[in-house]
Design a protein around this motif. Structure first.
Motif, PDB file in Angstrom:
ATOM      1  N   TYR A 154       0.803  -1.228   0.000  1.00 23.45           N
ATOM      2  CA  TYR A 154       0.000   0.000   0.000  1.00 23.45           C
ATOM      3  C   TYR A 154       0.837   1.280   0.000  1.00 23.45           C
ATOM      4  N   SER A 213      -9.906   7.885   9.880  1.00 24.25           N
ATOM      5  CA  SER A 213      -9.284   7.254   8.713  1.00 24.25           C
ATOM      6  C   SER A 213      -7.803   6.979   8.916  1.00 24.25           C
ATOM      7  N   ASP A 214      -7.304   6.019   8.154  1.00 26.26           N
ATOM      8  CA  ASP A 214      -5.880   5.712   8.099  1.00 26.26           C
ATOM      9  C   ASP A 214      -5.620   5.009   6.769  1.00 26.26           C
ATOM     10  N   ASN A 216      -3.501   2.455   6.422  1.00 21.22           N
ATOM     11  CA  ASN A 216      -3.074   1.083   6.675  1.00 21.22           C
ATOM     12  C   ASN A 216      -4.302   0.227   6.986  1.00 21.22           C
ATOM     13  N   PRO A 217      -4.581  -0.805   6.180  1.00 19.12           N
ATOM     14  CA  PRO A 217      -5.798  -1.606   6.411  1.00 19.12           C
ATOM     15  C   PRO A 217      -5.814  -2.297   7.763  1.00 19.12           C
ATOM     16  N   VAL A 220      -7.049   0.296  10.154  1.00 23.58           N
ATOM     17  CA  VAL A 220      -8.483   0.562   9.961  1.00 23.58           C
ATOM     18  C   VAL A 220      -9.324  -0.517  10.633  1.00 23.58           C
ATOM     19  N   SER A 241     -15.341   4.268  10.178  1.00 25.18           N
ATOM     20  CA  SER A 241     -13.930   4.149   9.822  1.00 25.18           C
ATOM     21  C   SER A 241     -13.791   4.248   8.310  1.00 25.18           C
ATOM     22  N   MET A 243     -10.598   3.586   5.145  1.00 24.18           N
ATOM     23  CA  MET A 243      -9.229   3.455   4.654  1.00 24.18           C
ATOM     24  C   MET A 243      -9.007   4.564   3.641  1.00 24.18           C
ATOM     25  N   HIS A 245      -5.923   6.620   1.662  1.00 23.63           N
ATOM     26  CA  HIS A 245      -4.546   6.898   1.267  1.00 23.63           C
ATOM     27  C   HIS A 245      -4.500   8.324   0.751  1.00 23.63           C
TER      28      HIS A 245
END
Length: 364
Positions: A154, A213-214, A216-217, A220, A241, A243, A245
């Motif tokens: 990712y 959010s983040d 990185n799965p 999340v 939440s 995901m 990028h």
């Protein structure tokens, strides 16, 4: 290539403590070297080699550590000289490790904990109702090959998986003093890690919507578990939440959707600066008042380079170092070498406050 950080706190590190969760070094292997005035070149070179060896020692231990592994106490003491690990952070929000009996009494599911690798930490907010927030997080102390794979797949780092970082705690505490700012607003937290600040906003500010959010799965997944664990305190606030990028091409569905963006410690990796600035511009509403609130240390020229990118994208900013009296008081205490954070360094540890309002980026 994605960035992998390790040296996660072990579960026993939490026992008997109050304060924010333990925090690993902010610069891990890349913390800077300082030299005393008058030190000759040979001394500088010897010290540099020693520091490099110690940093490699930290990485080696993170990669091969096991429950039965032991380390020499002298090595531990030496490595603290190049590590920024903070056992208690700023100590603004009390916490305690939650055992299985407490999980049951809080109607949480102890079976959802991965034994030896995870913990559930209860944060008690310093507000009138002493609101409790429960956060699941990783506590194993060795790197996982899946972490490498996901970081590379990712093009992300895994800093959000390592721990709750000091700047996240400071952001959460600061938001607690800004309740009116979030009321009836749509809010998104970027690079949230386990989501302490976003969960706090959802629990106590009466925001209409909070997205945590983040990129990185794995992170999340933890965010969603933490949302589920705290759903009873969100009232009518819609919390979810995501995901996310920092790639502008992926954000078209969310363009101009949010009144407020919050983030902490998101400016360390310079290769992400351009994408982060574009994400800010894309997500904030163009009509009506909107702003982004960031907190993060300077870390050499990393923050300055980020702000340069901000300016080049037509955003203006101001910087505030004295934005909360209690945070400043604790900062001054650490500067004087408070024993709870012996390796505290202003450049690497003290988060500055940045506010961005529409086409302005001002650090208050």
């Amino acid at each position: 290539m994605g960035r992998l950080y390790s040296e996660r706190p072990k579960q026993e590190d939490f026992l008997g403590m109050t304060g924010p969760a333990p925090c690993p070094p902010t610069h891990k292997i890349l913390s800077r070297n300082r030299t005393e005035d008058g030190m000759n070149r040979e001394q500088m070179e010897n010290n540099s080699k020693k520091a490099s060896s110690l940093r490699w020692g930290i990485l080696r231990r993170a990669l091969i550590s096991s429950p039965s592994s032991t380390t020499d106490s002298a090595d531990d003491q030496s490595e603290t000289s190049v590590s920024r690990r903070a056992n208690l952070g700023f100590g603004l929000i009390p916490f305690q490790l939650v055992d299985n009996d407490q999980l049951k009494s809080e109607e949480l599911k102890p079976s959802s904990l991965s034994k030896g690798r995870e913990a559930c930490v209860c944060y008690t907010l310093p507000n009138q109702t002493a609101t409790k927030l429960f956060l699941y997080q990783r506590v194993d102390s060795c790197a996982n090959l899946d972490d490498f794979r996901i970081c590379n797949t990712y093009d992300i780092d895994n800093t959000g998986l390592v721990c709750s970082w000091p700047s996240e705690e400071v952001l959460a505490y600061y938001c607690l003093s800004q309740l009116d700012l979030f009321r009836s607003r749509k809010v998104i937290e970027l690079g949230s890690g386990y989501g302490l600040a976003g969960l706090l906003i959802a629990a106590v500010t009466e925001a209409s919507e909070v997205v945590i959010s983040d990129g990185n799965p794995q992170v999340v997944d933890y965010i969603q578990r933490n949302i589920n664990a705290n759903s009873s305190v969100f009232g009518s606030t819609n919390v979810k939440s995501m995901m996310l990028h920092w790639n502008h091409e992926e954000l078209s569905d969310f363009s101009n959707s949010f009144d407020i963006i919050v983030a902490s410690d998101c400016t360390f990796f310079k290769e992400f600066h351009k994408g982060l600035v574009q994400t800010i511009k894309c997500l904030l509403k163009k009509e009506g008042p909107s702003e982004a609130i960031f907190l993060g240390p300077k870390r050499g020229n990393s923050l300055d380079d980020f702000l340069k990118e901000v300016k080049e994208n037509g955003l203006r900013f101001t910087v505030d170092e004295m934005y909360d009296p209690e945070i400043c008081r604790r900062h001054e205490s650490f500067i004087k070498k408070n024993a709870t954070w012996p390796n505290y360094d202003k450049d690497h540890c003290y988060p500055l406050l940045e506010e961005r309002i529409k086409s302005e980026l001002r650090k208050v």
